[in-house]
Scaffold this motif. Structure first.
Motif, short mmCIF file in Angstrom:
data_model
loop_
_atom_site.label_atom_id
_atom_site.label_comp_id
_atom_site.label_asym_id
_atom_site.label_seq_id
_atom_site.Cartn_x
_atom_site.Cartn_y
_atom_site.Cartn_z
N ILE A 1 0.81 -1.17 -0.08
CA ILE A 1 -0.03 0.05 -0.09
C ILE A 1 0.93 1.16 0.02
O ILE A 1 2.05 0.86 0.19
CB ILE A 1 -0.92 0.09 1.20
N PHE A 2 0.25 2.40 -0.29
CA PHE A 2 0.96 3.84 -0.05
C PHE A 2 -0.13 4.72 0.68
O PHE A 2 -1.32 4.81 0.38
CB PHE A 2 1.45 4.43 -1.28
N THR A 3 0.29 5.36 1.52
CA THR A 3 -0.60 6.09 2.48
C THR A 3 -0.36 7.51 2.24
O THR A 3 -1.10 8.40 2.86
CB THR A 3 0.10 5.82 3.96
N ALA A 4 0.58 8.05 1.56
CA ALA A 4 0.61 9.41 1.03
C ALA A 4 0.44 9.74 -0.46
O ALA A 4 0.75 8.86 -1.18
CB ALA A 4 1.98 9.88 1.60
N SER B 1 4.18 -0.78 3.34
CA SER B 1 3.78 0.38 2.56
C SER B 1 4.98 0.10 1.55
O SER B 1 6.05 -0.29 1.48
CB SER B 1 4.07 1.58 2.95
N LEU B 2 5.11 0.91 0.24
CA LEU B 2 5.76 1.02 -1.03
C LEU B 2 7.11 1.69 -0.46
O LEU B 2 8.15 0.91 -0.59
CB LEU B 2 5.30 1.78 -2.13
N SER B 3 7.08 2.70 0.37
CA SER B 3 8.37 3.28 0.54
C SER B 3 9.31 2.45 1.68
O SER B 3 10.39 2.49 1.56
CB SER B 3 8.22 4.61 1.12
N GLU B 4 8.44 1.93 2.51
CA GLU B 4 9.13 0.85 3.54
C GLU B 4 9.88 -0.05 2.78
O GLU B 4 11.03 -0.40 3.37
CB GLU B 4 8.02 0.77 4.80
N TYR B 5 9.28 -0.80 2.00
CA TYR B 5 9.69 -1.91 1.32
C TYR B 5 10.75 -1.46 0.41
O TYR B 5 11.94 -2.15 0.34
CB TYR B 5 8.73 -2.53 0.69
N LEU B 6 10.72 -0.36 -0.19
CA LEU B 6 11.81 0.26 -1.24
C LEU B 6 12.93 0.46 -0.42
O LEU B 6 14.09 0.22 -0.85
CB LEU B 6 11.36 1.16 -1.96
N GLY B 7 12.69 0.99 0.82
CA GLY B 7 13.85 1.60 1.61
C GLY B 7 14.66 0.29 2.04
O GLY B 7 15.86 0.19 2.22
N PHE B 8 13.91 -0.50 2.54
CA PHE B 8 14.39 -1.93 2.85
C PHE B 8 15.35 -2.50 1.75
O PHE B 8 16.31 -3.15 1.91
CB PHE B 8 13.58 -2.74 3.79
N ALA B 9 14.55 -2.81 0.67
CA ALA B 9 15.17 -3.48 -0.41
C ALA B 9 16.45 -2.86 -0.82
O ALA B 9 17.46 -3.22 -1.29
CB ALA B 9 14.43 -3.59 -1.46
N LEU B 10 16.57 -1.54 -1.18
CA LEU B 10 17.68 -0.70 -1.85
C LEU B 10 18.77 -0.68 -0.81
O LEU B 10 19.91 -0.72 -1.33
CB LEU B 10 17.15 0.61 -2.17
N LYS B 11 18.51 -0.73 0.51
CA LYS B 11 19.68 -0.53 1.35
C LYS B 11 20.31 -1.85 1.39
O LYS B 11 21.54 -1.92 1.63
CB LYS B 11 19.12 -0.25 2.97
N MET B 12 19.62 -3.07 1.35
CA MET B 12 20.06 -4.08 1.31
C MET B 12 21.05 -4.47 0.02
O MET B 12 22.26 -4.97 -0.10
CB MET B 12 19.16 -5.37 1.46
N LEU B 13 20.54 -4.17 -1.11
CA LEU B 13 20.89 -4.47 -2.49
C LEU B 13 22.22 -3.61 -2.59
O LEU B 13 23.28 -3.87 -2.72
CB LEU B 13 20.12 -3.75 -3.63
N LEU B 14 22.29 -2.17 -2.11
CA LEU B 14 23.47 -1.47 -2.02
C LEU B 14 24.70 -1.88 -1.35
O LEU B 14 25.67 -1.94 -1.34
CB LEU B 14 23.26 0.02 -1.87
#
Length: 257
Positions: free
Chosen positions: A54-57, A144-157
């Motif tokens: 989901i996205f909340t904003a 949420s989209l932003s929470e998942y993206l933050g987690f995924a990108l942090k791990m990938l980088l």
């Protein structure tokens, strides 16, 4: 070169990297939605049937796609970025080492992308299956989209960066700055440092920390073999004493006849 000359060259290199990322971003943003769908696949496979992202904003989805396009552009431009890094370092190297700037840049990009691929294909499935295992009939995950993206990108980088360890070891060993003996003697401190780095780069849970620390430990052991293969041999105490004796002139007076 003076300090100001070095700073001027650094500015030029950074501007070139930003231009490369900007050009890559112009192409990657048009595929941002498809790239994010691909990025969500490991999570979607582990989520319960009724769960959704989901996205909340209101602008959240837009900024998520912007971030996805930017990170994708960074990976696309990574060979050029690593070349600029090595080109900035090259004035302090020997001529033979300067010739290896392009191969080293390509290997750096390959290890960086390989680390991110390892995270995506090997770490994400186990991590998301573990996290989704806490879902119950009353607890339904709705990240949420932003929470998942933050987690995924942090791990990938993070995985992309730590997979550079063997390459940096190769480079430092060739220069004689690092040796296999030094790495073996500092293994216990390296293990402690690895777990500290893993705790900083991963979310605050032991499972994610272990998923990052274990590959780093393996990479450290591989780096020791690389340093032993390409590095300079360390002299033993006996060899150093022998060299000192040879270097000391014979100061005994000549005996008369």
């Amino acid at each position: 070169m003076t300090l100001l000359d070095h700073l001027g060259e650094l500015r030029v290199r950074l501007v070139r990297c930003l231009i490369a990322v900007g050009l890559a971003f112009a192409g990657c943003y048009s595929f941002a939605e498809k790239l994010f769908d691909l990025l969500m696949q490991p999570l979607v496979k582990a989520m319960p049937p009724d769960s959704k992202l989901i996205f909340t904003a209101l602008p959240e989805a837009f900024f998520v796609y912007m971030q996805v396009g930017l990170v994708a552009a960074t990976f696309v431009a990574s060979p050029f970025i690593f070349y600029q890094i090595w080109a900035f370092i090259s004035p302090g190297l020997y001529e033979e080492e300067k010739k290896n700037a392009i191969p080293i840049a390509l290997f750096s990009a390959s290890f960086f992308i390989g680390g991110a691929a390892f995270c995506y294909f090997q770490v994400f499935p186990y991590a998301f299956e573990f996290f989704m295992g806490f879902a119950t009939d009353r607890i339904l995950p709705m990240p949420s989209l932003s929470e998942y993206l933050g987690f995924a990108l942090k791990m990938l980088l993070a995985f992309g960066i730590i997979f550079e360890m063997p390459l940096f070891t190769f480079f430092l060993a060739k220069l004689g700055i690092l040796t296999a003996g030094m790495m073996r003697r500092g293994r216990k401190y390296a293990i402690l440092g690895i777990f500290i780095v893993a705790a900083i780069l991963t979310p605050p849970d032991v499972f994610s920390q272990m998923l990052m620390a274990c590959p780093m430990l393996v990479l450290y052991e591989i780096s020791i073999f690389i340093a032993a293969a390409v590095g300079r041999k360390e002299k033993t105490d006996e060899e150093e004493d022998g060299d000192a004796d040879e270097a000391t002139p014979d100061e005994r007076p000549e005996q008369g006849h």
